[in-house]
Structure formats: C-alpha cells, structure tokens
Scaffold this active site. Structure first.
Site, PDB file in Angstrom:
ATOM      1  N   ASP A 103       6.171  -3.348  -3.175  1.00  0.00           N
ATOM      2  CA  ASP A 103       5.978  -2.707  -1.696  1.00  0.00           C
ATOM      3  C   ASP A 103       6.633  -3.943  -0.829  1.00  0.00           C
ATOM      4  OD1 ASP A 103       5.407  -1.155   0.522  1.00  0.00           O
ATOM      5  OD2 ASP A 103       3.463  -0.609  -0.561  1.00  0.00           O
ATOM      6  N   ASP A 205       8.013  -0.017   3.273  1.00  0.00           N
ATOM      7  CA  ASP A 205       6.885   0.185   4.322  1.00  0.00           C
ATOM      8  C   ASP A 205       7.560   0.417   5.920  1.00  0.00           C
ATOM      9  OD1 ASP A 205       4.196   0.450   5.014  1.00  0.00           O
ATOM     10  OD2 ASP A 205       4.832  -1.168   6.182  1.00  0.00           O
ATOM     11  N   GLU A 262       9.666   4.504   3.220  1.00  0.00           N
ATOM     12  CA  GLU A 262       8.708   5.185   4.067  1.00  0.00           C
ATOM     13  C   GLU A 262       9.278   5.722   5.506  1.00  0.00           C
ATOM     14  OE1 GLU A 262       4.026   4.991   5.486  1.00  0.00           O
ATOM     15  OE2 GLU A 262       5.329   3.163   5.574  1.00  0.00           O
ATOM     16  N   HIS A 335      -1.707   5.833  -0.332  1.00  0.00           N
ATOM     17  CA  HIS A 335      -3.115   4.897   0.170  1.00  0.00           C
ATOM     18  C   HIS A 335      -3.335   5.161   1.790  1.00  0.00           C
ATOM     19  CE1 HIS A 335       0.683   2.923   1.231  1.00  0.00           C
ATOM     20  NE2 HIS A 335      -0.020   2.304   2.097  1.00  0.00           N
ATOM     21  N   ASP A 336      -2.441   6.101   2.331  1.00  0.00           N
ATOM     22  CA  ASP A 336      -2.690   6.357   3.815  1.00  0.00           C
ATOM     23  C   ASP A 336      -3.174   7.764   3.924  1.00  0.00           C
ATOM     24  OD1 ASP A 336      -1.809   3.804   4.602  1.00  0.00           O
ATOM     25  OD2 ASP A 336       0.282   4.318   4.915  1.00  0.00           O
TER      26      ASP A 336
END
Length: 559
Positions: A103, A205, A262, A335-336
C-alpha cells in the site's frame, strides 16, 4: 483494441486478498497482529485461490490512522516485526505462488516524517517546498474554507514557519507537494526500493487527491460539514494523469506487477483514461457501488434510500466502461467499508446465505476479485455500546459532527455502528477460543462477540460453510475459464429482486443469478434453457425459481 483473452496477465486470473495486519494474527501476545501472523496462514489463503496479498501499510508510523500516516517508507513498523520478517513473508508467499502487494500512501505523510520535520523547520530549507504551505489571510485565518475528509479545516498553523500547511485528512497527515519534481522522485525511489524486495504490485492510496488546483480558492459550503468539501475541490484535478503517467513510467513499466489506484471521485465514464492501454493503472477502485446510499459528500447520518437497480447500474456501468481495454477490481469490502452482508442486504438476512450470495457476485463479475479478510467467513459489523469503544479517527469525528448538527447521542452512535471503518477492522475470527484465536493478549480492538459461531475453525470441515463456498467458487473459476476471460452481459436489469448477468466466450455461456431478497422469487426459466447448474447455494436448484438469498451459476455449451 479489445483485451487479448489468450494472454491475460497473472493478476487478471487470480484472487487478491486484502490483509489488515493489525487484526489478522498476533503471534507474540501484544494484542496486535504482525507479519509472522500473515506468514503463518499462507496455506489457508492459498486454499481458496489467493494469488496476491495486499497489505495495508506496515511501514514505520505513529499509527494515528492505523498506518496511513507514514514516518518512514523504508522501515517496518516494529509492532509488525522487522525487515527480516517482511522478507520472509515475501519469500514464503512466493513459494506458494502468492505475491505481496504494498500500500503506497503518496498523497501525504505523517507529521513525524523526517521530510516534514525539515520542511516545517524554516521557509528556506532544502525541503521547504515538499509540502503545501500558505500564508494566513490578512485577519490571520486559514487560506480558504476547505474542510477535510476527517472533519474540520484542511489547514493547520505551524508556529515555526508562521504558515499553514494543508492536509486532506487529519492534521497529523500533511499533504505532499506533487508539483515539486524532487518529491515525485523521492516517492518513485520508495516504490523501486520495494520492487527490489520482490513485491508484486502497488495499491496507491487516496490517489485522486495528489494534484491540487493552481488557485486554492474558496468553495461552496456543505451545510453538514460547515466547510467546502476538499474532495469536491481537489479530487481528479486536471493534470493529475500527467503525474500518474510519470509514476507508471518510473515505477511500474518493465516489471511483472500490477498497480491499482484508490480513486474516489473518478466516474465510470472516465475509467478509460485511468485504466487500460492509455491509462495509468492496471485497475482502479472506484466507489459508486459502495456509496450508492450517499447523496453527495459522505456524511454517515445523511443517507438516501436505494434500490437494487441502483446497485446494479453502478456495477454494470463499470463493467461496460472497462470491457474493451480496461480491467476491473471487484470488491464489496475493504478496510474503510462496513461488512458487505450488513451493507448490501437487509438486517434480517440469514448470515450464511447472505455471505454466499455476495461471494458469488464478488468472484464471477468480469475482473479480479479483491476479498477482504474475514469476508470469506461472512464476518459482520459489530455493535458497540459507546463511542469510547471505537478506535477509528473518522468514526469519532463523524460522531462529533453529528452531535454538533443536533443528532442525539443514540442517533449519532447508530450512524457510526452502521458505517464505521472499525466494522471491518475487528480481529480475524480464527476459532472459538478466547479472543477468537487472534491473540493470547488483549486485542487492540475488541473482537466481534459473534466469533464463537462465525470462525474459520468451525467452518473448515463444514461442507456447507461460507469458507468452503469460497473454495468452491475458486474451483468454479478454475474449471470454467469464461468466468475469468469471458465477456460480460446484463440480465434482468430492471429487476429489484434478482442481480443477474452473463459471462460468455466462444464455447460456453454462464448465467449467474443472485436473489437479493428474503423470499422465493421467480424468473423466466427460458434464460437457463439447456444450461446445467455448475454451482448453487441453498437446498436445491430449480430452473425459474430462486430461494431466499440463493446464488446460482448455470453453464451451457454453445452448439
């Protein structure tokens, strides 16, 4: 030019698993997961077809945002282990045909990063322009009226420089200045360092925020936030693709890896600029389907009713946009996001049936499935009694914003319970022993109380379990290549009960039917004439009918 189906890359044919290291497996009893814990379960992941593991950040960090505030891109957070542990994970995964995906948080760093410490020390140091600094307005107030993703102003005052710095997220996460070529080179060096370690890809990200408008002007105020949304003012700013093409040239091309961005703020009609032959990424996470209940900026207490046709349209638009030259990352959780069984299906849906239905969707659309840890077990949202039980900075800020807007504590907590990022971050449920087998110590975040009935050990030898359903889905993909390389087609687009579509190649056609309701539903059986059920959930498979939350994949040969 259409994708060459005979020459798909490894990452187009595999399943990617997102591991949240803090919550996956603790091996040293400190209550926090670590890299050795991931290495320990590689065979488990391989059992349902995982060919790549995306790790959320494991770099050195103060952990104010669970690792998305990086203080040193070249060091492993001691909580997770050592660089030797990281190298062991990469090597052991490789033995099993699994790649490790890193990430990359390149929009911002931690305010404890040495780059920021130097930048903040004066206005004339070597890194003075590595972050986004602005003078105060004449009255001493912030440079503009933008509000951050985590709430509050995007500007924080620095006494030493006598200037404000910009942060899209928390005040501890200052944004890097991508206009500075030295910053970009430093980030490309980071990526190449990890390529040299043998990683198999990158997830970038918050990448849509790296480019800021030339003029940081005031924007229209969102009444709920009390600020202009930084997302609306900066996401996908013109010129961002130039930066990302450079990143691809410097850190992706020439390597047998994939890069996925993302990209909140990129619409389906823009995907061809972001992915494919002319794009900058191999795949792109866009969020139209997970944000289907939000109207405008994501304020958890301001949602709108949505229908199954809304969800289907979001998926179908993305499938169409990437059908010729792009590739799609299929995901329902990360995870969000809240757990998918709670997010997309009614509260009274039977968990096992609901998880199987969504598993069929996640693995048979056209693209690479991204499965989030625990999704393969049907893990659920968690009900907390107080905001004090939450760790997530966004959840806490959303709760305070709701209170300030007149919501009661009960109403504000209900919003947090439904959408909190902590829903996905509870420890992995390995067995029914204390702390769900995650840790011998007190977990950093409370375990979901349902771990005694929802866990990997219980499901391992149960042929009807969600875990073994995912193994069946993996075998289905292996047996029928059209589920990987076949064309996608809509089916029953207007139905508010059935999510259906086709996958098709020169030799076969698959018909996938998923009942999104808790009742028996009927459909035109002619759609599956001459087809055989290759895999189905529920008690039986009857052409023209679906049981509650039943998922069926029919296959028929072409004449």
């Amino acid at each position: 030019m259409r994708i060459n189906k005979k020459n798909l890359k490894w990452w187009q044919k595999t399943i990617v698993y997102e591991a949240y290291p803090s919550s996956f497996q603790d091996t040293d009893g400190d209550g926090i997961g670590n890299l050795k814990g991931i290495t320990m379960h590689l065979d488990y992941l391989k059992s349902f077809g995982v060919g790549a593991i995306w790790l959320t950040p494991v770099y050195a960090s103060p952990m104010k945002d669970n690792g998305y505030d990086i203080s040193d891109y070249y060091a492993i957070n001691p909580t997770y282990g050592s660089m030797e542990d990281m190298e062991e994970l990469i090597a052991e995964a490789k033995k099993r045909g699994i790649r490790i995906v890193m990430d990359m948080v390149f929009n911002h760093t931690s305010d404890k990063n040495a780059w920021f410490t130097e930048s903040a020390s004066s206005r004339d140091n070597a890194k003075a322009d590595w972050y986004i600094w602005r003078d105060a307005k004449e009255d001493g107030s912030a440079p503009n009226n933008w509000g951050g993703i985590f709430g509050g102003s995007v500007w924080t005052w620095c006494e030493t420089r006598q200037q404000y710095y910009l942060h899209t997220f928390g005040d501890f996460q200052p944004d890097l200045n991508w206009e500075n070529p030295e910053v970009r080179r430093a980030l490309y060096d980071v990526a190449n360092f990890w390529l040299d370690k043998g990683v198999g890809g990158f997830r970038l990200d918050a990448v849509t925020y790296i480019k800021k408008p030339k003029e940081l002007a005031d924007g229209p105020v969102n009444p709920f936030m009390g600020y202009a949304s930084v997302h609306d003012m900066t996401a996908n700013t013109e010129g961002i693709l130039d930066f990302l093409h450079e990143f691809r040239s410097m850190a992706v091309e020439g390597h047998d890896i994939f890069a996925v961005g993302e990209a909140n703020g990129v619409s389906s009609d823009e995907l061809d600029k972001w992915v494919g032959e002319k794009g900058v990424f191999d795949m792109l996470f866009e969020f139209s389907h997970v944000n289907v209940q939000f109207d405008g900026p994501q304020n958890w207490c301001q949602t709108r009713p949505w229908k199954l046709t809304d969800l289907k349209k979001a998926f179908f638009d993305s499938q169409k946009a990437t059908e010729n030259t792009g590739w799609y990352p299929i995901f329902l959780e990360n995870h969000d996001q809240p757990r998918s069984v709670n997010h997309f299906l009614p509260a009274d849906a039977e968990n096992q049936a609901a998880a199987k239905a969504l598993g069929m969707l996640a693995t048979t659309l056209r693209g690479t499935p991204f499965i989030y840890q625990g999704e393969e077990l049907g893990m659920t949202n968690v009900q907390r009694q107080s905001i004090e039980d939450y760790d997530d900075v966004l959840s806490i800020n959303q709760y305070e914003i709701a209170l300030n807007k007149g919501f009661t504590k009960e109403e504000a907590l209900a919003c947090v319970m439904e959408y909190s990022r902590d829903n996905a971050r509870t420890p992995m449920q390995w067995d029914a022993s204390e702390n769900a087998g995650f840790s011998a110590g007190r977990p950093w975040l409370g375990v979901n109380p349902n771990f005694k009935t929802v866990n990997a050990a219980l499901q391992e030898n149960d042929e009807s379990s969600v875990l073994n359903w995912y193994r069946s889905l993996y075998r289905l993909r292996e047996e029928y290549s059209l589920l990987i390389d076949g064309d996608f087609g809509e089916l029953f687009s207007d139905s508010e009960e059935i999510f259906a579509y086709t996958r098709e190649n020169d030799n076969q056609k698959a018909i996938i039917l998923i009942n999104f309701t808790g009742k028996n539903v009927s459909y035109d059986a002619q759609q599956v004439f001459d087809a055989q059920p290759a895999l189905f959930s529920g008690k039986s498979c009857v052409a023209g009918s679906l049981e509650p939350y039943q998922a069926v994949c029919y296959i028929k040969d072409k004449g």
